[in-house]
Design a protein around this motif. Structure first.
Motif, mmCIF file in Angstrom:
data_model
loop_
_atom_site.group_PDB
_atom_site.id
_atom_site.type_symbol
_atom_site.label_atom_id
_atom_site.label_comp_id
_atom_site.label_asym_id
_atom_site.label_seq_id
_atom_site.Cartn_x
_atom_site.Cartn_y
_atom_site.Cartn_z
ATOM 1 N N ARG A 1 24.872 -10.584 -20.758
ATOM 2 C CA ARG A 1 24.560 -9.531 -21.733
ATOM 3 C C ARG A 1 23.153 -9.725 -22.284
ATOM 4 O O ARG A 1 22.454 -8.758 -22.571
ATOM 5 N N PHE A 2 22.715 -10.994 -22.402
ATOM 6 C CA PHE A 2 21.366 -11.251 -22.920
ATOM 7 C C PHE A 2 20.302 -10.880 -21.893
ATOM 8 O O PHE A 2 19.216 -10.436 -22.254
ATOM 9 N N ALA A 3 20.601 -11.040 -20.606
ATOM 10 C CA ALA A 3 19.658 -10.630 -19.561
ATOM 11 C C ALA A 3 19.500 -9.110 -19.572
ATOM 12 O O ALA A 3 18.388 -8.590 -19.451
ATOM 13 N N LYS A 4 20.606 -8.401 -19.747
ATOM 14 C CA LYS A 4 20.548 -6.936 -19.811
ATOM 15 C C LYS A 4 19.790 -6.471 -21.048
ATOM 16 O O LYS A 4 18.993 -5.544 -20.981
ATOM 17 N N ALA A 5 20.042 -7.136 -22.165
ATOM 18 C CA ALA A 5 19.347 -6.774 -23.402
ATOM 19 C C ALA A 5 17.854 -7.067 -23.283
ATOM 20 O O ALA A 5 17.022 -6.288 -23.761
ATOM 21 N N TYR A 6 17.497 -8.183 -22.628
ATOM 22 C CA TYR A 6 16.082 -8.521 -22.428
ATOM 23 C C TYR A 6 15.414 -7.462 -21.555
ATOM 24 O O TYR A 6 14.319 -6.989 -21.877
ATOM 25 N N ALA A 7 16.076 -7.060 -20.471
ATOM 26 C CA ALA A 7 15.520 -6.039 -19.577
ATOM 27 C C ALA A 7 15.337 -4.719 -20.330
ATOM 28 O O ALA A 7 14.294 -4.054 -20.189
ATOM 29 N N ALA A 8 16.315 -4.341 -21.145
ATOM 30 C CA ALA A 8 16.213 -3.091 -21.916
ATOM 31 C C ALA A 8 15.086 -3.186 -22.931
ATOM 32 O O ALA A 8 14.358 -2.210 -23.153
ATOM 33 N N CYS A 9 14.914 -4.344 -23.521
ATOM 34 C CA CYS A 9 13.840 -4.549 -24.490
ATOM 35 C C CYS A 9 12.468 -4.395 -23.825
ATOM 36 O O CYS A 9 11.572 -3.764 -24.362
ATOM 37 N N LEU A 10 12.333 -4.968 -22.625
ATOM 38 C CA LEU A 10 11.062 -4.854 -21.893
ATOM 39 C C LEU A 10 10.777 -3.401 -21.528
ATOM 40 O O LEU A 10 9.621 -2.961 -21.617
ATOM 41 N N GLU A 11 11.798 -2.662 -21.119
ATOM 42 C CA GLU A 11 11.616 -1.259 -20.741
ATOM 43 C C GLU A 11 11.213 -0.410 -21.941
ATOM 44 O O GLU A 11 10.482 0.558 -21.797
#
Length: 122
Positions: free
Chosen positions: A110-120
């Protein structure tokens, strides 16, 4: 005047949404998600410190690979080790012992997905 109020409400809503998107570490941007990702991993840092005291130093970030130093605050050397994070593959690797033969780490994705969304969102 009505349009100004609506615009103000829109800005307030946008600010609220971005604060919720980074609630893992308020004020730290996407960095908070990386920290929580490593804290959730099976890296053996718990031999040295507790999750709330584990910190990261981004040594290298080329947009696709990150090299992260793990440490904690102490009066001496608080360096615990190193991990690499592959942003595209969402893979976390322990490279402390042998960078040529990294060990895959398990972590809360979930943290990897949140990090990717944050970068986008940037």
């Amino acid at each position: 005047m009505r349009y100004l109020k609506l615009a103000g409400l829109g800005l307030l809503a946008a600010a609220t949404l971005s604060a919720q998107a980074d609630e893992s570490a308020p004020g730290q941007g996407c960095y908070g998600y990386l920290t929580e990702m490593v804290r959730s991993s099976d890296f053996p840092y718990r031999d040295f410190t507790t999750p709330d005291k584990l910190k990261l130093l981004i040594d290298r970030d080329d947009g696709q690979q990150l090299s992260l130093q793990l440490f904690y605050e102490t009066s001496g050397s608080g360096i615990i080790g190193w991990v690499h994070y592959d942003v595209v593959q969402q893979a976390l690797w322990n490279v402390t012992i042998d960078p040529e033969e990294p060990q895959a780490l398990k972590f809360d994705h979930r943290f990897a997905k949140a990090y990717a969304a944050c970068l986008e969102a940037r």
